[in-house]
Design a protein around this motif. Structure first.
Motif, PDB file in Angstrom:
ATOM      1  N   GLY A 183      -5.410   2.222  -2.631  1.00  0.00           N
ATOM      2  CA  GLY A 183      -6.285   1.103  -1.904  1.00  0.00           C
ATOM      3  C   GLY A 183      -5.499   1.145  -0.413  1.00  0.00           C
ATOM      4  O   GLY A 183      -4.588   1.724  -0.110  1.00  0.00           O
ATOM      5  N   VAL A 184      -6.127  -0.105  -0.001  1.00  0.00           N
ATOM      6  CA  VAL A 184      -5.580  -0.406   1.619  1.00  0.00           C
ATOM      7  C   VAL A 184      -4.014  -0.870   1.316  1.00  0.00           C
ATOM      8  O   VAL A 184      -3.323  -0.479   2.285  1.00  0.00           O
ATOM      9  N   TYR A 185      -3.577  -1.336   0.061  1.00  0.00           N
ATOM     10  CA  TYR A 185      -2.304  -1.914  -0.269  1.00  0.00           C
ATOM     11  C   TYR A 185      -1.493  -0.296  -0.001  1.00  0.00           C
ATOM     12  O   TYR A 185      -0.250  -0.789   0.519  1.00  0.00           O
ATOM     13  N   ALA A 186      -1.853   0.709  -0.151  1.00  0.00           N
ATOM     14  CA  ALA A 186      -0.914   1.784  -0.145  1.00  0.00           C
ATOM     15  C   ALA A 186      -0.519   2.075   1.462  1.00  0.00           C
ATOM     16  O   ALA A 186       0.535   2.475   1.678  1.00  0.00           O
ATOM     17  N   VAL A 192       4.962  -0.445   6.295  1.00  0.00           N
ATOM     18  CA  VAL A 192       6.033  -1.422   6.064  1.00  0.00           C
ATOM     19  C   VAL A 192       7.051  -0.543   6.157  1.00  0.00           C
ATOM     20  O   VAL A 192       8.370  -0.942   6.586  1.00  0.00           O
ATOM     21  N   THR A 193       7.091   0.651   5.482  1.00  0.00           N
ATOM     22  CA  THR A 193       8.217   1.287   5.042  1.00  0.00           C
ATOM     23  C   THR A 193       8.505   2.196   6.613  1.00  0.00           C
ATOM     24  O   THR A 193       9.920   2.394   6.766  1.00  0.00           O
ATOM     25  N   ALA A 194       7.634   2.438   7.442  1.00  0.00           N
ATOM     26  CA  ALA A 194       8.212   2.884   8.612  1.00  0.00           C
ATOM     27  C   ALA A 194       8.926   1.860   9.593  1.00  0.00           C
ATOM     28  O   ALA A 194       9.877   2.280  10.198  1.00  0.00           O
ATOM     29  N   VAL A 214      15.791   8.355   8.343  1.00  0.00           N
ATOM     30  CA  VAL A 214      15.024   9.902   8.279  1.00  0.00           C
ATOM     31  C   VAL A 214      14.126  10.232   6.881  1.00  0.00           C
ATOM     32  O   VAL A 214      13.334  10.653   6.894  1.00  0.00           O
ATOM     33  N   ALA A 215      14.924   9.840   6.001  1.00  0.00           N
ATOM     34  CA  ALA A 215      14.454  10.248   4.717  1.00  0.00           C
ATOM     35  C   ALA A 215      13.281   9.420   4.349  1.00  0.00           C
ATOM     36  O   ALA A 215      12.298   9.830   3.830  1.00  0.00           O
ATOM     37  N   ILE A 220       7.156   9.310   4.158  1.00  0.00           N
ATOM     38  CA  ILE A 220       5.806   8.813   4.543  1.00  0.00           C
ATOM     39  C   ILE A 220       5.045   9.913   4.971  1.00  0.00           C
ATOM     40  O   ILE A 220       3.818  10.229   4.556  1.00  0.00           O
ATOM     41  N   LEU A 221       5.657  11.026   5.724  1.00  0.00           N
ATOM     42  CA  LEU A 221       4.781  12.335   6.152  1.00  0.00           C
ATOM     43  C   LEU A 221       4.418  13.086   4.888  1.00  0.00           C
ATOM     44  O   LEU A 221       3.281  13.695   5.179  1.00  0.00           O
TER      45      LEU A 221
END
Length: 534
Positions: A183-186, A192-194, A214-215, A220-221
């Motif tokens: 969902g939008v949470y993901a 936030v991780t970025a 970098v990890a 994320i990518l």
């Protein structure tokens, strides 16, 4: 002397770190304000969506240094107040234009509800600060989990998830495919991780910390790439399925004066004229089985109680061999009224009715009327609707569609429930006119885009005065209308019942897992006497 207690000499590196860790109070406030403003700019109507991926970092940099609990709470509350006020200022529009409250009073009044919602970013700041004070700056890695857990708590407590961080990316289809899983949470978690990756790099430029940053970015990518590949594959498969023609009517009914009988007749004719224009664009061999969709309307149609409306709509349906979906005030079994979507078939008969389940507080009902002073008078202004309880699917040729109304687009569970009931496609009818030509239009559209991706369903959004949009199951806007003017569109929606997403099947299991991990981390922080010092 050999048994003497050794006194460890101060580590010069830690002394330098201490100096760097100290940020004057005024600077802390400045960084928090800058962070909130960057996030405001990432939402409609500013549309500077890349800022969301870096805008939270200034706040994280401040929280990643040991703070007193009260200070962390206040800084988080300040961030939330600026962010929600900056993205939801349009709530003053109905106060000024319909309640006739002076703008000088309306804008300060908005601070009251905003300050309550701001408590959830404050909670995030408090919890993250506690982990940092116990385990050191590395605890900032828990920020994505804590953030989405707080977004979920906000939804559970207030019933609103408006402008969760993930919605800032709604108009970037490639970036929102992880919503198929969580969902939008993901998407919020990835954003936030970025920001955490950037924060980690800023806190300490040692090679090990940079490697962690970098990890995180690579992860994320990879997640976005995997989700996008799966979403594109499913979308391509289901594009080959049979399609159904719908006519989207955007009548642009004014918010005031539509209750005058002469104006009502004129506006009803506008609906019919636009519907006829749309039908002219349908190939003759496909004209049978077409659905004309009218939006949620301020005209207060009541199909079951208005014989003139029934006659006009039924004659149009029979004469054009088309079904019509319209918004109607329908009587509730236990008294009161439902805000309903009614489908009239080609023979002029009602074949399905959906009663809105999630009502708008202070718009369609008054919460806690027994305990709220003056509730009876407020109910007289906003109405006193009864919520529905059934996820009624509506027939559309060989399709079955789930129809939800207005603010229900902001509730992930509504679209997911329709998909689980077997809806081949989704329709959202809405009226944002009460909030004027403000950012609410694109913000509300952002919600609908996520509902399409989460459920893996084609979604037709039809509004009174814009923005109406044809949304693919991958979140792409295939067509849309301008705001504040009449419009009609002919769209082809696809059967995507077989496009079962993880989110459709399992719901919010992702955010539940995040919340449980957060609970474990917070519990662990109380299970140790060690307090981290830079």
């Amino acid at each position: 002397m050999n048994d003497a207690v050794a006194v460890e000499a101060p580590n010069p590196r830690l002394i330098v770190a201490d100096a760097r860790a100290h940020v004057p109070p005024l600077a802390q406030v400045s960084w928090v304000i800058a962070s909130a403003l960057l996030l405001v700019l990432s939402f409609p109507d500013f549309e500077l969506w890349p800022l969301a991926w870096i805008g939270l970092a200034p706040l994280l940099v401040i929280i990643a240094r040991p703070l007193r609990a009260a200070r962390a709470l206040v800084l988080g509350w300040m961030w939330g107040t600026i962010f929600f006020y900056g993205t939801c200022w349009w709530l003053t529009y109905p106060m000024i234009h319909y309640a006739h409250i002076s703008a000088w009073l309306a804008y300060p009044l908005l601070l009251l509800p905003i300050s309550v919602v701001a408590l959830f970013p404050a909670l995030f700041s408090l919890l993250l600060s506690r982990l940092v004070s116990r385990f050191g700056p590395g605890a900032v890695l828990a920020a994505p989990l804590i953030w989405v857990a707080c977004e979920w708590v906000r939804y559970e407590v207030t019933g609103q998830l408006w402008n969760a961080l993930g919605y800032s990316q709604a108009f970037q289809p490639l970036l929102i495919q992880p919503a198929r899983w969580g969902g939008v949470y993901a998407v919020s978690l990835l954003i936030v991780t970025a920001n955490v990756a950037l924060t980690f790099a800023l806190l300490n430029r040692r090679l090990k910390r940079l490697a962690v940053s970098v990890a995180l970015l690579v992860s994320i990518l990879l997640v976005i790439g995997a989700a996008s590949f799966g979403g594109a594959r499913n979308h391509e498969i289901h594009q080959r399925e049979p399609a159904q023609i719908v006519i989207a009517v955007q009548p642009n009914v004014p918010m005031e004066g539509s209750d005058d009988p002469a104006a009502m007749e004129q506006l009803l004719n506008r609906h019919l004229d636009l519907s006829a224009q749309g039908l002219l664009k349908v190939p003759r061999n496909l004209s049978s089985g077409v659905l004309v969709i009218w939006p949620e309307s301020p005209m207060n149609f009541s199909y079951s109680r208005d014989p003139h409306l029934r006659e006009v709509v039924a004659n149009f349906a029979r004469g054009n061999r088309t079904s019509i979906l319209l918004n109607s005030l329908e009587p509730a079994a236990d008294g009161g009224e439902h805000n309903s979507a009614v489908m009239v078939n080609e023979e002029g008969r009602i074949v399905a009715q959906y009663d809105k389940i999630r009502l708008m507080p202070f718009g369609e009902y008054v919460p806690l009327p027994r305990w709220l002073p003056g509730a009876s008078s407020v109910r007289g202004i906003v109405g006193d609707f009864m919520p529905g309880s059934l996820y009624t699917l509506m027939p559309l040729g060989a399709f079955r569609v789930g129809v939800f109304i207005c603010i229900e687009a902001a509730h992930p569970s509504i679209a997911r429930s329709f998909a689980n009931q077997g809806a081949d496609a989704l329709i959202n009818i809405s009226n944002d006119g009460y909030l004027g030509p403000t950012p609410v239009r694109r913000q509300h559209l952002s919600n609908a885009i996520f509902r399409a991706v989460e459920s893996g369903r084609h979604l037709a959004r039809v509004t009174n005065n814009g923005i109406s949009a044809d949304i693919g199951s991958d979140g792409r806007i295939l067509d849309s209308t301008p705001g504040s003017e009449p419009a009609v569109r002919t769209w082809s929606i696809n059967d995507e019942r077989g496009n079962q997403t993880f989110y459709t099947q399992h719901g919010d299991v992702f955010v539940y897992a995040c919340a449980l991990i957060c609970l474990g981390l917070i519990s662990a922080s109380y299970g140790t006497d060690r307090t981290y010092k830079t």
